[in-house]
Write a protein that holds these residues in place. Structure first.
Motif, PDB file in Angstrom:
ATOM      1  N   ASP A 191       8.955   6.012   7.652  1.00  7.07           N
ATOM      2  CA  ASP A 191      10.294   5.306   7.238  1.00  7.07           C
ATOM      3  C   ASP A 191       9.954   4.084   6.232  1.00  7.07           C
ATOM      4  OD1 ASP A 191      11.991   7.074   8.849  1.00  7.07           O
ATOM      5  OD2 ASP A 191      12.369   5.487  10.212  1.00  7.07           O
ATOM      6  N   SER A 195      13.309   8.252  11.179  1.00  8.31           N
ATOM      7  CA  SER A 195      14.764   8.236  11.330  1.00  8.31           C
ATOM      8  C   SER A 195      15.270   9.470  10.798  1.00  8.31           C
ATOM      9  CB  SER A 195      15.273   7.161  10.547  1.00  8.31           C
ATOM     10  OG  SER A 195      14.636   5.771  11.263  1.00  8.31           O
ATOM     11  N   GLU A 226      18.513  11.353   8.964  1.00  4.45           N
ATOM     12  CA  GLU A 226      19.523  11.303   7.788  1.00  4.45           C
ATOM     13  C   GLU A 226      20.663  10.318   8.305  1.00  4.45           C
ATOM     14  OE1 GLU A 226      19.800  14.307   5.246  1.00  4.45           O
ATOM     15  OE2 GLU A 226      17.890  15.038   5.815  1.00  4.45           O
ATOM     16  N   TYR A 283      21.348   6.196   9.105  1.00  9.13           N
ATOM     17  CA  TYR A 283      21.583   5.265   8.279  1.00  9.13           C
ATOM     18  C   TYR A 283      23.172   5.303   7.783  1.00  9.13           C
ATOM     19  CZ  TYR A 283      16.469   5.147   7.604  1.00  9.13           C
ATOM     20  OH  TYR A 283      15.265   5.012   7.808  1.00  9.13           O
ATOM     21  N   ARG A 284      23.957   5.996   8.544  1.00  6.18           N
ATOM     22  CA  ARG A 284      25.224   6.096   8.030  1.00  6.18           C
ATOM     23  C   ARG A 284      26.089   5.952   9.199  1.00  6.18           C
ATOM     24  NH1 ARG A 284      23.624  12.230   6.157  1.00  6.18           N
ATOM     25  NH2 ARG A 284      22.719  11.637   4.310  1.00  6.18           N
ATOM     26  N   THR A 335      24.697  -0.462  10.696  1.00  6.07           N
ATOM     27  CA  THR A 335      24.544  -0.065   9.254  1.00  6.07           C
ATOM     28  C   THR A 335      25.872  -0.297   8.483  1.00  6.07           C
ATOM     29  OG1 THR A 335      25.393   2.332   9.624  1.00  6.07           O
ATOM     30  CG2 THR A 335      23.054   1.732   9.493  1.00  6.07           C
ATOM     31  N   ASN A 381      24.370   3.109   1.860  1.00  3.43           N
ATOM     32  CA  ASN A 381      23.850   4.101   2.742  1.00  3.43           C
ATOM     33  C   ASN A 381      24.443   5.317   2.920  1.00  3.43           C
ATOM     34  OD1 ASN A 381      21.843   1.950   3.313  1.00  3.43           O
ATOM     35  ND2 ASN A 381      22.312   1.869   5.605  1.00  3.43           N
ATOM     36  N   VAL A 423      17.362   2.085   1.839  1.00  2.00           N
ATOM     37  CA  VAL A 423      18.432   2.196   2.876  1.00  2.00           C
ATOM     38  C   VAL A 423      18.164   0.894   3.908  1.00  2.00           C
ATOM     39  CG1 VAL A 423      19.130   4.613   2.623  1.00  2.00           C
ATOM     40  CG2 VAL A 423      17.331   4.126   4.050  1.00  2.00           C
ATOM     41  N   THR A 478      19.263  -1.322   7.551  1.00  2.00           N
ATOM     42  CA  THR A 478      19.710  -1.304   8.899  1.00  2.00           C
ATOM     43  C   THR A 478      19.698  -2.983   9.490  1.00  2.00           C
ATOM     44  OG1 THR A 478      17.640  -0.876  10.014  1.00  2.00           O
ATOM     45  CG2 THR A 478      19.139   1.153   9.689  1.00  2.00           C
ATOM     46  N   GLU A 523      14.634  -2.915   5.559  1.00  8.03           N
ATOM     47  CA  GLU A 523      14.773  -1.860   4.497  1.00  8.03           C
ATOM     48  C   GLU A 523      13.725  -0.749   4.617  1.00  8.03           C
ATOM     49  OE1 GLU A 523      13.290  -1.837  -0.443  1.00  8.03           O
ATOM     50  OE2 GLU A 523      13.601  -3.794   0.654  1.00  8.03           O
ATOM     51  N   ASP A 524      14.327   0.332   4.772  1.00  7.30           N
ATOM     52  CA  ASP A 524      13.481   1.659   4.582  1.00  7.30           C
ATOM     53  C   ASP A 524      13.676   2.363   3.423  1.00  7.30           C
ATOM     54  OD1 ASP A 524      12.979   1.226   7.341  1.00  7.30           O
ATOM     55  OD2 ASP A 524      14.383   2.458   8.154  1.00  7.30           O
ATOM     56  N   PHE A 534      14.638   6.031   1.918  1.00  8.06           N
ATOM     57  CA  PHE A 534      15.375   7.222   2.516  1.00  8.06           C
ATOM     58  C   PHE A 534      14.463   8.795   2.100  1.00  8.06           C
ATOM     59  CE2 PHE A 534      18.682  10.713   1.802  1.00  8.06           C
ATOM     60  CZ  PHE A 534      18.885  10.984   3.178  1.00  8.06           C
TER      61      PHE A 534
END
Length: 244
Positions: free
Chosen positions: A119, A148, A150, A153-154, A162, A168, A177, A179, A191-192, A194
């Motif tokens: 991630d 993680s 997909e 992040y939504r 999020t 995201n 993306v 969290t 910060e990850d 995607f």
């Protein structure tokens, strides 16, 4: 490559965040990441070695050791490794440079666990790391890549929010993306990078790895957590990989 991927810095290479993350065990959504790992890892044969790649503060290294593996941790963050060594003075923890696992060359592992590591890995570094990890596996060894989903992040979760990050909703591969972790005092956004599932499958193929199982853990009614979306959507995916 998305520009954010080229400027990405490890979100956990920070003493304050390392200390905060080190105190975290397996609450809420994190419980689902580790709950099924014993079955996926299997019972170790005597002396079986396991590498915890991206060990951070050593939580997953200690987890492997408790299962009976000769566990070793490797990470690039000195702040995280300091926390790991403080909590597990007898453990084996090694710093590896960003993208370079040559310090581990010659070792062979029955199991390699990468828990959330990818991630946080820049897009351009992923192919080389997977190739190097494949080379560290015993012939019948497996690599478990816990990432993680997909959807993480939504949506909202027991342990993550999020809602503050509308970007995201439809990120490009390699985009940043974000969290916010609810279970630690450090409320700064994490910060990850995607990486959709289809891209992971291509990375595995290029590294000479084949996915033999994709495990998507869901929450269960009666578990002692305030599930939000975990009962219907898996926040994590655990890819079980073998050398092709």
């Amino acid at each position: 490559m998305n520009e954010s991927a080229t400027t990405f810095a490890n979100a956990y290479d920070d003493e304050l965040r390392a200390a905060s993350y080190a105190a975290l065990e397996f609450p809420g959504t994190y419980h689902l990441a580790f709950r099924d790992l014993p079955d996926l890892l299997g019972r170790p044969v005597p002396g079986a070695r396991a590498l915890d790649f991206g060990c951070g503060a050593g939580r997953s290294t200690r987890f492997l050791a408790d299962l009976g593996f000769r566990a070793e941790g490797a990470d690039l963050s000195e702040a995280m490794l300091a926390e790991a060594r403080a909590r597990d003075p007898r453990g084996s923890y090694r710093r590896v440079p960003d993208g370079d696992l040559s310090a581990l060359a010659g070792n062979r592992y029955h199991r390699i666990l990468s828990a959330f590591t990818f991630d946080n890995v820049r897009t351009g570094s992923k192919p080389g790391l997977f190739r190097q990890l494949a080379g560290l596996l015993e012939p019948e060894g497996t690599l478990l890549n816990l990432v993680s989903s997909e959807e993480l992040y939504r949506l909202e979760w027991a342990s993550f929010s999020t809602a503050a990050f509308p970007g995201n909703a439809a990120p490009e591969p390699g985009a940043a993306v974000f969290t916010v972790m609810k279970d630690v005092p450090d409320a700064r956004p994490v910060e990850d990078i995607f990486c959709p599932e289809a891209e992971y499958l291509e990375l595995y193929r290029r590294a000479g790895l084949v996915r033999v199982l994709a495990h998507r853990p869901l929450g269960r009614p009666g578990e002692p957590f305030g599930w939000v979306n975990e009962l219907r959507v898996a926040p994590w995916r655990i890819d079980v990989l073998r050398r092709a």
